[in-house]
Design an enzyme around this catalytic site. Structure first.
Site, PDB file in Angstrom:
ATOM      1  CB  CYS A 194      -2.368   0.208   7.855  1.00 39.43           C
ATOM      2  SG  CYS A 194      -1.694   1.853   8.111  1.00 39.43           S
ATOM      3  CG  ASP A 197       4.133  17.226   8.850  1.00 38.68           C
ATOM      4  OD1 ASP A 197       3.653  17.370   7.720  1.00 38.68           O
ATOM      5  OD2 ASP A 197       3.456  16.864   9.835  1.00 38.68           O
ATOM      6  CB  CYS A 236       3.980  -4.415  -1.030  1.00 38.76           C
ATOM      7  SG  CYS A 236       4.211  -3.017   0.087  1.00 38.76           S
ATOM      8  CB  CYS A 279      -8.061  -0.330   6.827  1.00 39.06           C
ATOM      9  SG  CYS A 279      -8.638   1.366   7.055  1.00 39.06           S
ATOM     10  CB  CYS A 287      -1.721  -2.408   5.151  1.00 37.10           C
ATOM     11  SG  CYS A 287      -1.459  -2.313   3.369  1.00 37.10           S
TER      12      CYS A 287
END
Length: 362
Positions: free
Chosen positions: A251, A141, A195, A205, A201
Site C-alpha cells: 500500500c 512503539d 489523498c 492490497c 492503496c
C-alpha cells in the site's frame, strides 16, 4: 526554577526542533493531548473486531487515548519522525520474483526502537540542561500510545487511506516516536489531507485488508498475518500473500506521495544480512541458531524461528514447483513443529497442483 512564560516557551519549542534535527530526526512537531476522536475510532475498531487478537491495543483502557492517564501531568506530546527507506531500493523487482523473499522495508536493518528511544532520551536531557528539571517520558512503539493520531495533530502529516501517515515532502517511509512532557509548549497545526480521490492503496492490497478508506482490518492484513498472528495463517489468505514473509509494503509502494521519499541517512537502518536481496529457499534452510544469529538486533527476531518458517513455507507454496524447493520442504518436514508442518503440507499440495497443471500443458 520558575516555568517559562509564553514567549520563552515559543523560543524553547524552536530550540527543541533544532536539537531534534541535530539528533537525526527529520521532523518534529508538538501536539496537545486531546485524542477523544481517535479514541472513539479505536473503540469502534475494537468493537468490530478489526484489531483481531492484538489485545495490547485495548487492554490498557483509556490510557491509550488519554496521555495524562498514562503519564500524569502530561500537557504536550513532542512527536518526531525518522526516515528509513533504504537507498537504491529494489522492492518492486523483488515482488515480481516468486523465488525472492519480500521483507517490509522497515525491518531490513537494525531494530529502530532502541535507536530512537536513545535519541529521544538525549533530546529530553538537552531540554533539561536548558530549562532545568521537567516531567517527561519517552515512547517508541513501547506503551499504549496513539502515535499516528498524535503525529497528525503535531503536523507531521495526514492519515492516508491505508492508515499510515503521509508527509507531502517525504512520503510515508518513516518511524514515529514521542516525548510526553508537562511543558505547556505551543502546539503545531495539523496539515491538510491530500489523498483526494486516489484509491491506489485500497486497490493494490492483496488481501483487501483496507476495507474502507482509513479503515484497516488486521485480520486480513499481511503484516498482521506474518508478524502478530500466533497460529496458522487462514488457508484462504495464503495464496494471496505471494512472497511476503515479514510485513507488507504494497500500500505504501503504490502511494504517489512516496515519489518524494528520501533515502535514510541512518546507517543502522541500511539492509543487513542481505535481507533486501534474499532467496526464499536460502532463508527457509536457516536452522534456529542461524535465525537467531542472523536476526540479532533486527525486529524480525521477535517472531521467532517457528513463525519465520511458517511464513516462508507459504511463500514457497506460492512460487514455482522447482525440484530443490520441493525437496527442501520434504526434508524439513520431519523435524518441523505441528504449526510449520501444516504450512509445509499446504505448500507441497500447491506446488504439486501447479506442477501437474504445467505437465498437462506440456
Amino acid at each position: 526554577m520558575s516555568r517559562p512564560d509564553a514567549k520563552e516557551l515559543a523560543a524553547l519549542a524552536a530550540r527543541i526542533k533544532s536539537w531534534s534535527a541535530a539528533l537525526g530526526f527529520q521532523q518534529t512537531g508538538i501536539a496537545d493531548t486531546d485524542l477523544q476522536l481517535a479514541g472513539e475510532r479505536l473503540q469502534k475498531a475494537v468493537a468490530e473486531g478489526r484489531l483481531a487478537d492484538m489485545s495490547y491495543m485495548w487492554k490498557h483502557g483509556s490510557k491509550r487515548f488519554r496521555p495524562d492517564e498514562l503519564v500524569p501531568g502530561t500537557l504536550r506530546v513532542i512527536s518526531v519522525r525518522m526516515d528509513y527507506l533504504p537507498p537504491d531500493d529494489e522492492a518492486e523487482a523483488l515482488q515480481r520474483d516468486p523465488a525472492a523473499a519480500f521483507i517490509s522495508r522497515y525491518a531490513l536493518g537494525r531494530d529502530y526502537h532502541k535507536l530512537m528511544r536513545k535519541r529521544l532520551q538525549q533530546l529530553a536531557l538537552r531540554i533539561r540542561e536548558d530549562i532545568g528539571e521537567f516531567g517527561y517520558r519517552v515512547f517508541v512503539d513501547s506503551a499504549p500510545v496513539l502515535e499516528k493520531p498524535l503525529a497528525v495533530k503535531a503536523g507531521l502529516g495526514w492519515m492516508g487511506k491505508h492508515t499510515n501517515i503521509i508527509n507531502r515532502h517525504a512520503g510515508s517511509w518513516f518511524f514515529l516516536g514521542e516525548l510526553y512532557t508537562d511543558l505547556p509548549l505551543p502546539v503545531d497545526q495539523p496539515v491538510a489531507e491530500h489523498c483526494g480521490s486516489c484509491t491506489a492503496c485500497i486497490d493494490i492490497c492483496p488481501t483487501r485488508a483496507i476495507v474502507a478508506p482509513y479503515q484497516l482490518d488486521a485480520r486480513l492484513c499481511i503484516s498482521y498475518l506474518t508478524i502478530e498472528l500466533s497460529g496458522p495463517i487462514p488457508e484462504r489468505l495464503r495464496p494471496l500473500m505471494g512472497n511476503h514473509i515479514y510485513g507488507c509494503d504494497d500500500c505504501m509502494m503504490v502511494c504517489p506521495w512516496n515519489r518524494f521519499a528520501i533515502p535514510t541517512p541512518e546507517t543502522d537502518f541500511l539492509p543487513r544480512q542481505g535481507l533486501d536481496q534474499a532467496n526464499l529457499l536460502e532463508l527457509f534452510c536457516w536452522d534456529e541458531s542461524s535465525f537467531l544469529r542472523r536476526t540479532e538486533g533486527s525486529p524480525i527476531r521477535r517472531i521467532g524461528h517457528e513463525h519465520w518458517q511458517r511464513n516462508i513455507a507459504v511463500a514457497l507454496g506460492n512460487g514455482h514447483p522447482q525440484p530443490e524447493v520441493i525437496s527442501a520442504l520434504h526434508s524439513s518436514r520431519p523435524r518441523a513443529s505441528a504449526l510449520v508442518k501444516e504450512h509445509i503440507d499446504w505448500a507441497l499440495r500447491q506446488l504439486d497442483r501447479r506442477k501437474g497443471a504445467k505437465g498437462q500443458r506440456g
